[in-house]
Design an enzyme around this catalytic site. Structure first.
Site, PDB file in Angstrom:
ATOM      1  N   VAL A   1      -6.662  -7.425  -4.667  1.00  0.00           N
ATOM      2  CA  VAL A   1      -5.922  -6.469  -5.500  1.00  0.00           C
ATOM      3  C   VAL A   1      -5.193  -7.261  -6.580  1.00  0.00           C
ATOM      4  CG1 VAL A   1      -5.629  -4.692  -3.750  1.00  0.00           C
ATOM      5  CG2 VAL A   1      -3.982  -6.531  -3.852  1.00  0.00           C
ATOM      6  N   CYS A   2      -5.183  -6.739  -7.809  1.00  0.00           N
ATOM      7  CA  CYS A   2      -4.630  -7.484  -8.936  1.00  0.00           C
ATOM      8  C   CYS A   2      -4.052  -6.529  -9.974  1.00  0.00           C
ATOM      9  CB  CYS A   2      -5.710  -8.331  -9.610  1.00  0.00           C
ATOM     10  SG  CYS A   2      -6.446  -9.596  -8.554  1.00  0.00           S
ATOM     11  N   THR A   3      -3.304  -7.085 -10.937  1.00  0.00           N
ATOM     12  CA  THR A   3      -2.825  -6.332 -12.094  1.00  0.00           C
ATOM     13  C   THR A   3      -3.148  -7.134 -13.352  1.00  0.00           C
ATOM     14  OG1 THR A   3      -1.005  -5.362 -10.827  1.00  0.00           O
ATOM     15  CG2 THR A   3      -0.827  -5.305 -13.223  1.00  0.00           C
TER      16      THR A   3
ATOM     17  N   ASN B   1      -5.944  -1.425  -9.564  1.00  0.00           N
ATOM     18  CA  ASN B   1      -7.200  -1.335  -8.801  1.00  0.00           C
ATOM     19  C   ASN B   1      -7.647   0.108  -8.597  1.00  0.00           C
ATOM     20  OD1 ASN B   1      -5.560  -3.888  -7.531  1.00  0.00           O
ATOM     21  ND2 ASN B   1      -7.740  -4.327  -7.793  1.00  0.00           N
TER      22      ASN B   1
ATOM     23  N   ARG C   1       1.178   0.337  -8.195  1.00  0.00           N
ATOM     24  CA  ARG C   1       1.706  -0.678  -9.108  1.00  0.00           C
ATOM     25  C   ARG C   1       1.579  -0.229 -10.559  1.00  0.00           C
ATOM     26  NH1 ARG C   1      -2.403  -4.190  -8.137  1.00  0.00           N
ATOM     27  NH2 ARG C   1      -3.228  -2.750  -6.584  1.00  0.00           N
TER      28      ARG C   1
END
Length: 387
Positions: free
Chosen positions: A134-136, A312, A325
């Site tokens: 999971v990332c931003t 995501n 997020r």
């Protein structure tokens, strides 16, 4: 069923309660309890045979890779509580490595040889990203048309919780493996990347003066597991997504060319590709299934879209309430305002909980015109969202 609903309700309250905080300011230059340190720099010489390119990095990060490999084996033992089954899986993974496209297969073999690790274990490490992260990622344009690109790399979900330290075990073991890489040919930079030592694909990179690129996992029923199984059983018409990003960073010569390949190349796993160029309006999030581009969200500053932001989840869908997020990141970007956008401003946004969370390994900042990339290891002190 009632128990599951109750658990989700509790998680929703926790996600919105003690983990949320106001948008951070003055976090740059990195400092304080959320800053864990800088990362070492290496040159990857593309003129060398693939087997030799990663030798220095692998040898100098041998101890850290060994710790990670042991953790991977412990996970395998939990999933397959038999030494024979684990050995069989390692053997199968070594075979899988031999089927990977050149030069990546040779580079992975070189890393295994340089560290003395079992080849299958290094192969497993190199296919992790196809399955679960999971990332931003953010691309933003200032009032002068200058582009900035930043991302939090979040890795290690559900792969072991350290009760004593209140952290994800794999996340902590990955931080010492973060490196800054300068890929060179004829002693000249081809592209730069912030990456994990021993991982030959690319998750974040910059082609100086031309484009910047990050990728985020996209969760889907038709996910990375299916693509990997298809590859194992002989259907190999798709690209491993981190190999595709590496190839584009190495070979593509324009934003338009990179965008076309990211949108139209068949993949093993669904993904989000976040791409920034070197001109006003050159920024986008490409939402991919394994076979097609489902959406291309472009920068358009004249119509108010001065940044694009991806976590995501598909932008037309509401994020899970226990993993939102996007909303705080959007709030902080809007509060920043276009006239104030900069790499320090993006670092502030990515330092705000729960955008910063227990899974966050590092934060990378890129500016295309100067070919600038910088990466910092992160820490999320309690109270902090687990993801």
């Amino acid at each position: 069923m009632r128990a599951a609903v109750a658990l989700l309700a509790v998680l929703a309250v926790l996600a919105k309660g003690p983990y949320a905080e106001d948008c951070q300011i003055q976090q740059y230059p990195p400092k304080g309890p959320t800053y864990k340190g800088n990362i070492p720099k290496y040159v990857i010489n593309l003129d060398l045979p693939p087997h030799e390119r990663w030798a220095q990095v692998a040898r100098e990060k041998q101890a850290e890779l060994k710790i990670l490999v042991e953790h991977i084996k412990n996970i395998m033992v939990m999933l397959f509580p038999s030494a024979k089954l684990v050995h069989l899986l390692e053997t199968k993974m070594a075979w899988l490595g031999s089927t990977l496209p050149y030069p990546f297969n040779e580079e992975i073999k070189g890393i295994a040889d340089a560290t003395g690790a079992v080849l299958g274990d290094i192969v497993i490490f190199n296919v992790f990203y196809e399955i679960f992260t999971v990332c931003t990622s953010i691309v933003a344009e200032d009032r002068a048309g200058k582009l900035y690109h930043a991302r939090n790399l979040d890795f290690g979900l559900f792969l072991g919780w350290d009760i004593k330290n209140n952290t994800w075990t794999l996340t902590q073991k990955l931080k010492p493996l973060m490196v800054s890489l300068d890929f060179q040919r004829n002693n000249k930079t081809v592209f730069k990347s912030s990456n994990l030592a021993g991982y030959v694909g690319m998750v974040s990179g910059i082609k100086p003066g031309i484009f910047t690129l990050t990728m985020n996992e996209r969760f889907s029923i038709d996910g990375g597991y299916i693509g990997v199984f298809e590859w194992i059983f002989g259907k190999r018409d798709g690209w491993w997504m981190s190999f595709l990003t590496r190839t584009i960073l190495e070979n593509s010569t324009s934003y338009e060319e990179a965008k076309d390949k990211l949108a139209n190349t068949r993949l093993l796993a669904p993904a989000y590709f976040i791409l920034g160029g070197n001109k006003s309006g050159q920024g986008c999030v490409i939402t991919r299934s394994r076979t097609a581009a489902l959406d291309v969200w472009n920068l358009n500053s004249s119509k108010g879209t001065w940044y694009v932001l991806e976590t995501n989840y598909d932008r037309w869908k509401v994020p899970l309430v226990v993993d939102d997020r996007r909303t705080p990141a959007t709030k902080c970007m809007n509060r920043t305002m276009q006239q104030n956008v900069s790499l320090p401003a993006l670092y502030n946004v990515l330092s705000t909980k729960p955008i910063l969370n227990k899974l966050t390994v590092s934060t990378t900042l890129m500016e295309v015109h100067e070919g600038h990339i910088e990466t910092y290891l992160r820490n999320c002190p309690d109270p902090c969202s687990p993801w």
